[in-house]
Write an enzyme that holds these catalytic residues in place. Structure first.
Site, PDB file in Angstrom:
ATOM      1  N   ASN A 136     -44.312 -62.228  42.652  1.00 25.23           N
ATOM      2  CA  ASN A 136     -42.945 -62.470  43.151  1.00 25.23           C
ATOM      3  C   ASN A 136     -42.025 -61.262  42.953  1.00 25.23           C
ATOM      4  O   ASN A 136     -40.824 -61.357  43.149  1.00 25.23           O
ATOM      5  CB  ASN A 136     -42.335 -63.714  42.465  1.00 25.23           C
ATOM      6  CG  ASN A 136     -42.157 -63.512  40.961  1.00 25.23           C
ATOM      7  OD1 ASN A 136     -42.479 -62.460  40.426  1.00 25.23           O
ATOM      8  ND2 ASN A 136     -41.631 -64.521  40.285  1.00 25.23           N
ATOM      9  N   GLU A 143     -37.079 -61.849  36.415  1.00 29.65           N
ATOM     10  CA  GLU A 143     -37.536 -62.684  37.527  1.00 29.65           C
ATOM     11  C   GLU A 143     -36.571 -62.580  38.712  1.00 29.65           C
ATOM     12  O   GLU A 143     -35.380 -62.293  38.525  1.00 29.65           O
ATOM     13  CB  GLU A 143     -37.588 -64.156  37.070  1.00 29.65           C
ATOM     14  CG  GLU A 143     -38.688 -64.460  36.058  1.00 29.65           C
ATOM     15  CD  GLU A 143     -40.038 -64.772  36.712  1.00 29.65           C
ATOM     16  OE1 GLU A 143     -40.401 -64.122  37.705  1.00 29.65           O
ATOM     17  OE2 GLU A 143     -40.725 -65.672  36.195  1.00 29.65           O
TER      18      GLU A 143
END
Ligand SMILES: O=P(O)(O)OC[C@H]1O[C@](O)(CO)[C@@H](O)[C@@H]1O
Length: 245
Positions: A136, A143
């Site tokens: 991702n 993140e």
């Protein structure tokens, strides 16, 4: 970014380890940022081999690992600290007092993160940060999201990231902690050189987005487009999206 594509992960990791050994010879006091996960395993194996051959002396170097699971003490077999002991620290001559780690079991995450940021700053920042990349686009445990965090912080791990780490928890993603402590984007962006490893087809989309996508918090690795010295160490599968462009 400099892109180095190799026919196999083995060749890429050998070349990356040789590069690190050259950097250490040029500056024995090198401050290294070190990742965990699957990608760096062969680099660590190669560094251990170079040390055994007398070609790598880490006695004056210093290391800062990038991240650690929240709630796991250093002696937990699934902690990144235990991983590093197993794969690198027990086999080379980095001095214990020059090895730095976030303590996932520290009673207060905030003060532990502040302590770590000051330790990195006191060391003069990272000379060479080795990074993996999540499918991702995460780097360390920064993140994707609406905004990124500059400083060391507590990060919630996405379901995808926890799934990717299941192998380190008996192939059971439900056992992967929900959160981690991680270096923030500033320490990574201020590293004098970044070496990013990506292998396998599952990383191809993230590699393409990192290099050619917009610079966006939705792909934290895309911020490396703004860094002046990044070298990507890829196998042909991870680079496959680049060839199709
Ligand atoms: O190398 P892997 O296991 O694919 O993981 C990618 C990245 O995600 C992490 O697991 C989280 O930081 C890293 O350890 C690694 O750099």
């Amino acid at each position: 970014m400099k892109v180095r594509v190799f026919s196999s992960e083995q060749e890429a990791t050998a070349a990356c380890a040789a590069h690190i050994a050259t950097e250490v010879r040029a500056k024995p006091e090198l401050v290294l940022g070190l990742p965990s996960g699957r990608s760096p395993l062969n680099v660590y194996r190669e560094l251990v081999a170079l040390h055994a051959q007398g070609a790598l002396d880490l006695s004056r170097a210093m290391s800062f690992n990038l991240d650690e699971f929240l709630g796991l003490p250093p002696d937990d077999a699934s902690s990144f600290r235990a991983y590093m002991d197993r794969h690198l620290f027990q086999h080379v001559n980095l001095l214990p007092e020059r090895i730095h780690f976030l303590d996932g079991s520290a009673p207060e995450a905030e003060s532990e993160c502040a302590r770590y940021d000051s330790a990195v700053e006191k060391a003069g920042g990272l000379d060479v940060a080795m990074l993996g990349i999540g499918p991702n686009g995460h780097i360390a445990f920064n993140e994707p999201g609406d905004a990124l965090v500059a400083t060391c912080h507590r990060a919630l791990l996405s379901r995808e990231t926890r799934q990717g780490l299941a192998a380190f928890f008996g192939n059971d993603a439900t056992r992967v902690p929900l959160a981690a402590l991680t270096m923030g984007m500033a320490a990574l962006m201020q590293a004098r050189q970044v070496l990013l490893l990506a292998f396998g087809a599952s990383k191809a989309a993230a590699v393409t987005a990192m290099l050619h996508g917009p610079v966006s918090p939705q792909c934290p690795a895309s911020f490396l487009q703004l860094h002046r010295d990044v070298v990507l160490w890829l196998d042909s599968a991870a680079a496959s999206g680049l060839e199709q462009r």
